[in-house]
Design a protein around this motif. Structure first.
Motif, PDB file in Angstrom:
ATOM      1  N   LEU A 162      -4.215  42.727 -51.245  1.00 22.19           N
ATOM      2  CA  LEU A 162      -3.513  43.881 -51.806  1.00 22.19           C
ATOM      3  C   LEU A 162      -4.298  44.467 -52.968  1.00 22.19           C
ATOM      4  CD1 LEU A 162      -0.913  45.659 -52.049  1.00 22.19           C
ATOM      5  CD2 LEU A 162      -0.074  43.928 -53.655  1.00 22.19           C
ATOM      6  N   ARG A 163      -4.500  45.785 -52.959  1.00 20.41           N
ATOM      7  CA  ARG A 163      -5.113  46.497 -54.078  1.00 20.41           C
ATOM      8  C   ARG A 163      -4.013  47.101 -54.928  1.00 20.41           C
ATOM      9  NH1 ARG A 163     -10.520  48.814 -53.569  1.00 20.41           N
ATOM     10  NH2 ARG A 163     -11.824  47.174 -52.662  1.00 20.41           N
ATOM     11  N   ALA A 164      -4.057  46.836 -56.225  1.00 20.15           N
ATOM     12  CA  ALA A 164      -3.035  47.369 -57.136  1.00 20.15           C
ATOM     13  C   ALA A 164      -3.622  47.398 -58.543  1.00 20.15           C
ATOM     14  CB  ALA A 164      -1.771  46.522 -57.083  1.00 20.15           C
ATOM     15  N   TRP A 165      -2.825  47.914 -59.490  1.00 19.69           N
ATOM     16  CA  TRP A 165      -3.266  48.042 -60.874  1.00 19.69           C
ATOM     17  C   TRP A 165      -2.433  47.148 -61.776  1.00 19.69           C
ATOM     18  CZ3 TRP A 165      -7.342  51.246 -62.428  1.00 19.69           C
ATOM     19  CH2 TRP A 165      -7.853  52.089 -61.435  1.00 19.69           C
ATOM     20  N   ILE A 166      -3.088  46.641 -62.833  1.00 22.52           N
ATOM     21  CA  ILE A 166      -2.408  45.779 -63.783  1.00 22.52           C
ATOM     22  C   ILE A 166      -3.006  46.035 -65.162  1.00 22.52           C
ATOM     23  CG2 ILE A 166      -4.016  43.868 -63.407  1.00 22.52           C
ATOM     24  CD1 ILE A 166      -1.707  41.922 -63.786  1.00 22.52           C
ATOM     25  N   ARG A 167      -2.217  45.832 -66.199  1.00 25.83           N
ATOM     26  CA  ARG A 167      -2.723  46.045 -67.549  1.00 25.83           C
ATOM     27  C   ARG A 167      -3.820  45.025 -67.861  1.00 25.83           C
ATOM     28  NH1 ARG A 167      -0.311  49.323 -71.054  1.00 25.83           N
ATOM     29  NH2 ARG A 167      -1.280  48.119 -72.743  1.00 25.83           N
ATOM     30  N   ARG A 168      -4.868  45.489 -68.523  1.00 25.41           N
ATOM     31  CA  ARG A 168      -5.996  44.603 -68.828  1.00 25.41           C
ATOM     32  C   ARG A 168      -5.594  43.486 -69.785  1.00 25.41           C
ATOM     33  NH1 ARG A 168     -10.848  48.150 -70.859  1.00 25.41           N
ATOM     34  NH2 ARG A 168     -11.684  46.049 -71.204  1.00 25.41           N
ATOM     35  N   ASP A 169      -4.656  43.770 -70.684  1.00 26.23           N
ATOM     36  CA  ASP A 169      -4.270  42.715 -71.644  1.00 26.23           C
ATOM     37  C   ASP A 169      -3.419  41.627 -70.994  1.00 26.23           C
ATOM     38  OD1 ASP A 169      -1.890  44.066 -71.284  1.00 26.23           O
ATOM     39  OD2 ASP A 169      -1.740  44.783 -73.343  1.00 26.23           O
ATOM     40  N   GLU A 170      -3.071  41.820 -69.721  1.00 27.51           N
ATOM     41  CA  GLU A 170      -2.352  40.767 -68.990  1.00 27.51           C
ATOM     42  C   GLU A 170      -3.291  39.908 -68.154  1.00 27.51           C
ATOM     43  OE1 GLU A 170       2.057  42.733 -68.431  1.00 27.51           O
ATOM     44  OE2 GLU A 170       0.572  43.140 -66.878  1.00 27.51           O
ATOM     45  N   LEU A 171      -4.596  40.160 -68.307  1.00 30.36           N
ATOM     46  CA  LEU A 171      -5.595  39.406 -67.569  1.00 30.36           C
ATOM     47  C   LEU A 171      -6.549  38.705 -68.524  1.00 30.36           C
ATOM     48  CD1 LEU A 171      -6.699  41.999 -64.849  1.00 30.36           C
ATOM     49  CD2 LEU A 171      -5.171  40.056 -64.509  1.00 30.36           C
ATOM     50  N   MET A 172      -7.085  37.595 -68.087  1.00 27.82           N
ATOM     51  CA  MET A 172      -8.193  36.936 -68.792  1.00 27.82           C
ATOM     52  C   MET A 172      -9.347  36.809 -67.810  1.00 27.82           C
ATOM     53  SD  MET A 172      -8.400  33.228 -70.686  1.00 27.82           S
ATOM     54  CE  MET A 172      -9.980  32.657 -71.351  1.00 27.82           C
ATOM     55  N   MET A 173     -10.473  37.443 -68.166  1.00 25.86           N
ATOM     56  CA  MET A 173     -11.642  37.371 -67.304  1.00 25.86           C
ATOM     57  C   MET A 173     -12.179  35.939 -67.286  1.00 25.86           C
ATOM     58  SD  MET A 173     -11.936  40.403 -66.158  1.00 25.86           S
ATOM     59  CE  MET A 173     -11.377  42.072 -66.539  1.00 25.86           C
ATOM     60  N   VAL A 174     -12.634  35.490 -66.139  1.00 20.36           N
ATOM     61  CA  VAL A 174     -13.230  34.160 -66.030  1.00 20.36           C
ATOM     62  C   VAL A 174     -14.601  34.197 -66.687  1.00 20.36           C
ATOM     63  CG1 VAL A 174     -14.090  32.403 -64.446  1.00 20.36           C
ATOM     64  CG2 VAL A 174     -11.989  33.641 -63.916  1.00 20.36           C
ATOM     65  N   PRO A 175     -14.835  33.394 -67.728  1.00 22.63           N
ATOM     66  CA  PRO A 175     -16.125  33.442 -68.448  1.00 22.63           C
ATOM     67  C   PRO A 175     -17.308  33.129 -67.540  1.00 22.63           C
ATOM     68  CG  PRO A 175     -14.497  32.143 -69.658  1.00 22.63           C
ATOM     69  CD  PRO A 175     -13.924  32.400 -68.311  1.00 22.63           C
TER      70      PRO A 175
END
Length: 235
Positions: free
Chosen positions: A222-235
């Motif tokens: 599924l392609r969708a949008w989410i707020r960036r501050d609700e994600l943590m990028m994998v280092p």
């Protein structure tokens, strides 16, 4: 002169040893909340050079603190650097067992990169390349079938190591959902309608970013949008 060099060496390395000893003690005593700030400071200092052990310890602390999002992100970072850690595999499997939503399936190249750490793949690439050149030189001096087949075998292994190394370096950008419940939107903004929701610890692939929003591939495909501050990028 030797004493001066020894003193300088101790001044440079002793603080790091003392800090690592303190972290190890906190982890042994299961004082997770106290270990986290020290580990995160190490991560800030080392930046992109942080190793698998540091990320594993951060994931372990956050898992015990019931912060599944950050635990998953750090475990994934550790997995990229050392897929042979059996404790990591067990803890990650335990964390994923508690998730209810499906995640993007790994491609065969992503799965193949789990066979060895990138550093080992790079070393294998160089070693087998040199060996192939060496056997080619020996075959040129004295043409023998064993030199030919040995050189071709080393060349094939060098090509395989190179392919896996590049696959490990250029994996899709991954991120982990942090809030207990986050809503996926049909567009990059609050004026768009909600699509579905995802929960903490769920792994997504980031397709692109736009302002405060990120388009992700989640829940399978599924392609969708989410707020960036609700994600943590994998280092």
């Amino acid at each position: 002169m030797r004493r001066i060099l020894l003193l300088l060496w101790l001044l440079l390395w002793a603080p790091g040893w003392a800090e690592q000893a303190k972290i190890d003690q906190l982890l042994e005593q299961k004082r997770w909340s106290e270990a986290v700030p020290l580990l995160e400071e190490q991560d800030r200092v080392q930046n992109s050079d942080a190793g698998s052990r540091l990320y594993y310890n951060l994931g372990l602390c956050y898992q015990h603190l019931n912060d599944l999002g950050r635990a998953r992100a750090y475990y994934q970072a550790s997995l990229r650097r050392n897929p042979w850690n059996s404790n990591l595999q067990s803890n990650l499997a335990l964390l994923k067992a508690g998730l209810t939503e499906p995640e993007p399936e790994e491609t065969w190249t992503q799965t193949a990169t789990h066979c060895a750490p990138p550093a080992l793949l790079a070393a294998s690439m160089l070693l087998f390349s040199w060996a192939a050149c060496g056997f080619a030189w020996m075959y040129r001096l004295r043409p023998r079938e064993r030199w030919l087949w040995s050189g071709l075998g080393c060349f094939a292994l060098a090509a395989l190591s190179t392919t896996l190394w590049f696959a490990a370096r250029w994996q899709p950008v991954q991120a982990v959902v942090l809030p207990e419940t986050a809503f996926l939107m049909n567009g990059p903004g609050g004026e768009f309608t909600q699509s579905l929701n995802v929960h903490a610890g769920n792994l997504v692939e980031v397709v692109r970013e736009q302002g405060d929003w990120a388009e992700v591939e989640a829940l399978g495909k599924l392609r969708a949008w989410i707020r960036r501050d609700e994600l943590m990028m994998v280092p």
